[in-house]
Design a protein around this motif. Structure first.
Motif: not given
Length: 328
Positions: A1-2, A176-179, A183-184, A214-219
């Motif tokens: 994570m940043s 991929i699942a961890n990141q 983020i979620a 993930l970002q697209a689905a969150a919308t």
């Protein structure tokens, strides 16, 4: 994570998550532990060679290059790091002008060298690569090159021999699942287990694709579940692909054709995407070895013809028809 996300300093608004959560250090890079360990040893010993990063998209090549610059130069890394995309400027002029001018004029008194990062270097013409090789020789005392490409075979041997080559593999499901899970949580998104599995499946080893999905689905709503992910990514459920293939193998071509039409028309999938999913799923089907090999052969033929400009639906229907006929 940043760091920005962890410190709460990230700007507000609708940001691009692949940049907001791009790892800032090598320790934050997911799924490439062996490569990270070797790169970290170069930095600790301050013996950075020219580097060649090869691998598919979204696996950490660019992130690793910028993380190296941050580790070496700290807050002043941008002034000591030139990033170019060879797919935009692929001719010899970019080597003679921008790259050579930066190599000639830049110098870091502390490290003794600056870094030039050339993304998609396999897009460079052979003449440009030859010029790059000469530039690497001429300025090796004060410049380090990091080249990134999808196919190292397209990089000429004289450049490869001057670089330490790192081959990035597609990211594992766990990475991929961890990141995406991290983020979620950071974004306050309710991500279901089946939604996470769908993100991992749709990503196919590409972290950028997973985060963008993930970002697209969150919308689309308050909850990111399997349905939201498959809808937003235009990806078929694995069981839909399996049912289509099984119908063809059972000789039910009309049923298989209807399922294909549903994927193309209703789901909005491109022929190439269906081919990719078929290829990934062949060995997951309950097929005998002879049928699986036969299916792989048909997939290869269809993929080649589609890449050469043939009609996608016609080629996919021909694939299903050949499976149906072979079993009769």
């Amino acid at each position: 994570m940043s760091e920005a996300a962890e410190s709460g300093d990230a700007p507000t608004g609708r940001e691009i998550w692949i940049e907001k959560y791009r790892p800032q250090t090598l320790d934050d890079v997911y799924g490439q532990e062996a490569i990270v360990e070797r790169l970290r040893s170069y930095i600790e010993r301050d013996e950075l060679p020219h580097l060649l990063f090869a691998g598919p998209a979204g696996v950490g090549k660019t992130t690793s290059a910028t993380a190296i610059a941050r580790a070496l130069y700290g807050d002043n890394w941008r002034g000591n790091f030139l990033e170019l995309n060879a797919s935009d400027e692929r001719g010899i002029d970019v080597v003679r002008d921008r790259i050579k001018n930066f190599a000639r004029s830049s110098f870091n008194p502390e490290r003794g060298y600056t870094i030039i990062f050339l993304d998609e270097a396999d897009s460079l013409t052979n003449d440009a690569q030859s010029a790059l090789r000469r530039t690497m020789e001429e300025f090796s005392d004060k410049t380090r090159f990091i080249l990134s490409c999808n196919y190292s075979s397209k990089i000429i041997d004289p450049i490869q021999s001057r670089c330490a080559v790192f081959r990035f593999s597609p990211l594992g499901d766990e990475a991929i699942a961890n990141q995406t899970r991290d983020i979620a949580e950071a974004e306050g998104i309710e991500l279901t287990d089946d939604g996470l599995d769908a993100l991992v499946y749709a990503a196919s080893g590409d972290m950028r694709r997973a985060i963008n999905s993930l970002q697209a689905a969150a919308t689309t709503g308050e909850v990111v579940d399997e349905e939201a992910v498959y809808m937003i990514t235009a990806t078929a459920r694995p069981e839909d692909i399996e049912e289509m293939v099984q119908a063809a193998i059972d000789g039910e071509f009309t049923t298989a054709r209807k399922k294909l039409e549903t994927l193309i028309v209703d789901t909005g999938m491109a022929g190439g995407d269906i081919i990719d999913q078929l290829h990934r799923a062949v060995w997951d089907f309950d097929l005998d070895e002879r049928t699986a090999v036969q299916l792989m052969e048909r997939i290869g033929e269809a993929d080649y013809r589609i890449s050469e400009g043939a009609n996608e639906q016609v080629q996919l229907e021909a694939l299903l028809a050949s499976l149906a006929l072979s079993e009769n």
